[in-house]
Design a protein around this motif. Structure first.
Motif, short mmCIF file in Angstrom:
data_model
loop_
_atom_site.label_atom_id
_atom_site.label_comp_id
_atom_site.label_asym_id
_atom_site.label_seq_id
_atom_site.Cartn_x
_atom_site.Cartn_y
_atom_site.Cartn_z
N THR A 49 39.84 -24.69 -61.63
CA THR A 49 39.63 -24.23 -63.01
C THR A 49 40.54 -24.98 -63.99
N GLN A 50 39.91 -25.57 -65.01
CA GLN A 50 40.72 -26.25 -66.04
C GLN A 50 40.60 -25.57 -67.40
N GLN A 51 39.58 -24.76 -67.58
CA GLN A 51 39.48 -23.96 -68.80
C GLN A 51 38.63 -22.73 -68.53
N ILE A 52 38.72 -21.83 -69.48
CA ILE A 52 38.03 -20.54 -69.31
C ILE A 52 37.14 -20.26 -70.51
N LEU A 53 35.97 -19.71 -70.18
CA LEU A 53 35.04 -19.27 -71.23
C LEU A 53 34.77 -17.79 -70.97
N ILE A 54 35.06 -16.94 -71.94
CA ILE A 54 34.83 -15.50 -71.74
C ILE A 54 33.69 -15.04 -72.64
N ILE A 83 31.09 -14.16 -78.46
CA ILE A 83 30.24 -12.97 -78.50
C ILE A 83 28.97 -13.33 -77.72
N ALA A 84 28.66 -12.53 -76.71
CA ALA A 84 27.58 -12.89 -75.79
C ALA A 84 26.24 -13.11 -76.51
N SER A 85 25.96 -12.27 -77.51
CA SER A 85 24.66 -12.37 -78.18
C SER A 85 24.54 -13.66 -79.00
N GLU A 86 25.66 -14.25 -79.37
CA GLU A 86 25.65 -15.54 -80.06
C GLU A 86 25.57 -16.68 -79.05
N TYR A 87 26.41 -16.59 -78.05
CA TYR A 87 26.49 -17.69 -77.07
C TYR A 87 25.14 -17.98 -76.42
N ARG A 88 24.41 -16.90 -76.11
CA ARG A 88 23.16 -17.09 -75.35
C ARG A 88 22.15 -17.93 -76.11
N TYR A 89 22.25 -17.95 -77.45
CA TYR A 89 21.26 -18.70 -78.23
C TYR A 89 21.83 -19.95 -78.89
N ARG A 90 23.11 -20.25 -78.61
CA ARG A 90 23.75 -21.38 -79.28
C ARG A 90 23.60 -22.63 -78.41
N THR A 91 23.35 -23.75 -79.04
CA THR A 91 23.37 -24.99 -78.28
C THR A 91 24.83 -25.39 -78.16
N SER A 92 25.36 -25.35 -76.94
CA SER A 92 26.79 -25.60 -76.78
C SER A 92 27.00 -26.68 -75.72
N VAL A 93 28.21 -27.17 -75.66
CA VAL A 93 28.52 -28.24 -74.71
C VAL A 93 29.25 -27.64 -73.51
N ALA A 94 28.68 -27.83 -72.33
CA ALA A 94 29.32 -27.29 -71.12
C ALA A 94 30.44 -28.24 -70.69
N LEU A 95 31.60 -27.68 -70.42
CA LEU A 95 32.71 -28.51 -69.94
C LEU A 95 32.85 -28.32 -68.43
N PRO A 96 33.22 -29.38 -67.71
CA PRO A 96 33.36 -29.25 -66.26
C PRO A 96 34.56 -28.36 -65.90
N ASN A 97 34.53 -27.83 -64.72
CA ASN A 97 35.63 -27.01 -64.19
C ASN A 97 35.98 -25.83 -65.09
N THR A 98 34.94 -25.23 -65.62
CA THR A 98 35.13 -24.04 -66.46
C THR A 98 34.90 -22.79 -65.62
N LEU A 99 35.82 -21.86 -65.73
CA LEU A 99 35.59 -20.55 -65.12
C LEU A 99 34.93 -19.68 -66.19
N VAL A 100 33.70 -19.24 -65.92
CA VAL A 100 32.98 -18.40 -66.88
C VAL A 100 33.24 -16.94 -66.52
N MET A 101 33.83 -16.22 -67.46
CA MET A 101 34.13 -14.81 -67.19
C MET A 101 33.30 -13.91 -68.08
N THR A 102 32.84 -12.81 -67.52
CA THR A 102 32.24 -11.76 -68.33
C THR A 102 33.10 -10.52 -68.20
N ILE A 103 33.11 -9.73 -69.26
CA ILE A 103 33.85 -8.47 -69.23
C ILE A 103 32.88 -7.39 -69.71
N SER A 104 32.80 -6.30 -68.96
CA SER A 104 31.84 -5.26 -69.32
C SER A 104 32.19 -3.94 -68.65
#
Ligand code: M6R
Length: 366
Positions: A49-54, A83-104
């Motif tokens: 892991t080199q960065q985190i996306l929550i 904010i999950a509802s924004e991220y899901r529809y945003r065109t974004s750039v995926a970075l390698p070695n990202t740990l994707v975290m969800t909190i719920s």
């Protein structure tokens, strides 16, 4: 079921010391921290892991915002929170070695599930969820997990789920910092001891309920309120504002206090109470001068301070001192009086505390 309490929200607020102790049980019993707390694959995933996306919504999003400060300052990991509802529809750039975290809390929030799936579709497959419900969708769809043990949360306003999420996130930060060689053994022990002490400190803070009850009367007839915080306590101010609007229907806005003179100061007058999260941290002197700016415009301040913050009561400045400053863990204590303030303001207003209008406990549709 409610025991001595009048509402689930009140019960759940007071259950927090126990919920936190339960969530931390495995950690408290261990002499040192291990990545295995998050699953068998954690050592390998954390190593790359080199960065985190929550990704999260509502109160869980605020927990993510607190975690960002901890992850960057303690573990040295660049962190983005969306904010999950924004991220899901945003065109974004995926970075390698990202740990994707969800909190719920529920693990079933439609936007958070969709955001996780979106991240995976971009090729980010290292996933971790912090969740209160075993076997929920987010648990099933994530490689790593940490279950908070808050117990069922019935009140629509999230309280004990939030503080247990923060405790779980703090454990994660320590595990990551340790694995990355950023946590000396003495510091690990010190922070673990502070974590173990937290339920007792929370208990202590909850004892200020009668003082808050008195303050709540000043809010019930107001239309607008401002919540101020700085640094890691800015998301706590945001959480306080969300709680107030959710259950009292009073308009509440949170600002990072340094942002005041960029606009919101124009709103301040005697009719808009200003709630301040004022821990004795590195930003306290800056915060104190922000408060003078509010006072100079006739704003009435309701300050939640630490015992060692040294803000004194005066005309238009009300102060409740919690405990001595709790360092990194301070946000977990400072959210408690904000929950109580909303609860008691709602009681004075007579709104439906546990089932606020227009809201559902779990938002399983878009
Ligand atoms: O179950 P989740 O944690 O995913 O729910 C997210 C939000 O819907 C939730 O936190 C909501 O904002 C609460 N009602 C806030 O008190």
């Amino acid at each position: 079921e409610l025991g001595p309490y009048d509402h689930y929200m009140q019960k759940e607020i007071f259950e927090q010391p126990g919920a936190l102790a339960n969530t931390l049980e495995m950690v408290s019993n261990a002499s040192a921290l291990s990545p295995n707390l998050f699953g068998a694959e954690a050592v390998d995933i954390f190593a790359r892991t080199q960065q985190i996306l929550i990704l999260a919504c509502g109160t869980s999003y605020h927990a993510a915002c607190v975690a960002r400060y901890w992850l960057e300052s303690v573990a040295g990991l660049p962190t983005t929170v969306e904010i999950a509802s924004e991220y899901r529809y945003r065109t974004s750039v995926a970075l390698p070695n990202t740990l994707v975290m969800t909190i719920s809390q529920s693990g079933e929030t439609a936007d958070t599930i969709a955001a996780l799936q979106h991240a995976k579709s971009l090729g980010m497959n290292d996933t971790l969820t912090i969740c209160n419900v075993p076997e929920s969708a987010l648990i099933r769809q994530s490689k790593l997990r940490f279950l908070t043990r808050a117990g069922p949360e019935i009140g629509v306003a999230s309280t004990k789920a939030f503080t247990t999420q923060l405790a779980a996130l703090f454990v994660l930060v320590l595990v990551l910092a340790k694995q990355r060689g950023q946590l000396a053994p003495a510091q690990e022990q010190e922070l673990l001891a502070a974590l173990r002490h937290l339920p007792a400190a929370m208990q202590h803070v909850l004892e200020i309920e009668p003082q808050i009850q008195t303050w709540a009367k000043a809010f019930a007839d107001k239309r607008h309120t401002l919540f101020l915080g700085r640094g890691v306590h800015y998301p706590i101010a945001q959480e306080g504002a969300l709680k107030l609007k959710e259950i009292t229907y009073i308009h509440a806005e949170a600002y990072a206090a340094g942002e005041l003179k960029h606009g919101p100061l124009a709103l301040v007058d005697a009719d808009m109470p200003v709630v301040v999260v004022a821990p004795n941290d590195a930003l306290i002197d800056k915060l104190k001068s922000n408060l003078q700016e509010v006072r100079a415009r006739g704003g009435e301040l309701f300050v939640f301070a630490d015992r060692d913050t040294h803000i004194s009561e005066e005309d238009g400045v009300h102060v409740i001192n919690l405990v001595d400053h709790a360092g990194l863990l301070s946000p977990i204590l400072h959210v408690l009086p904000l929950q109580l303030l909303s609860y008691h303001a709602a009681l004075v207003k007579g709104t439906d505390v546990d089932k606020p209008r227009n809201l559902a406990k779990s938002v399983t549709v878009e």
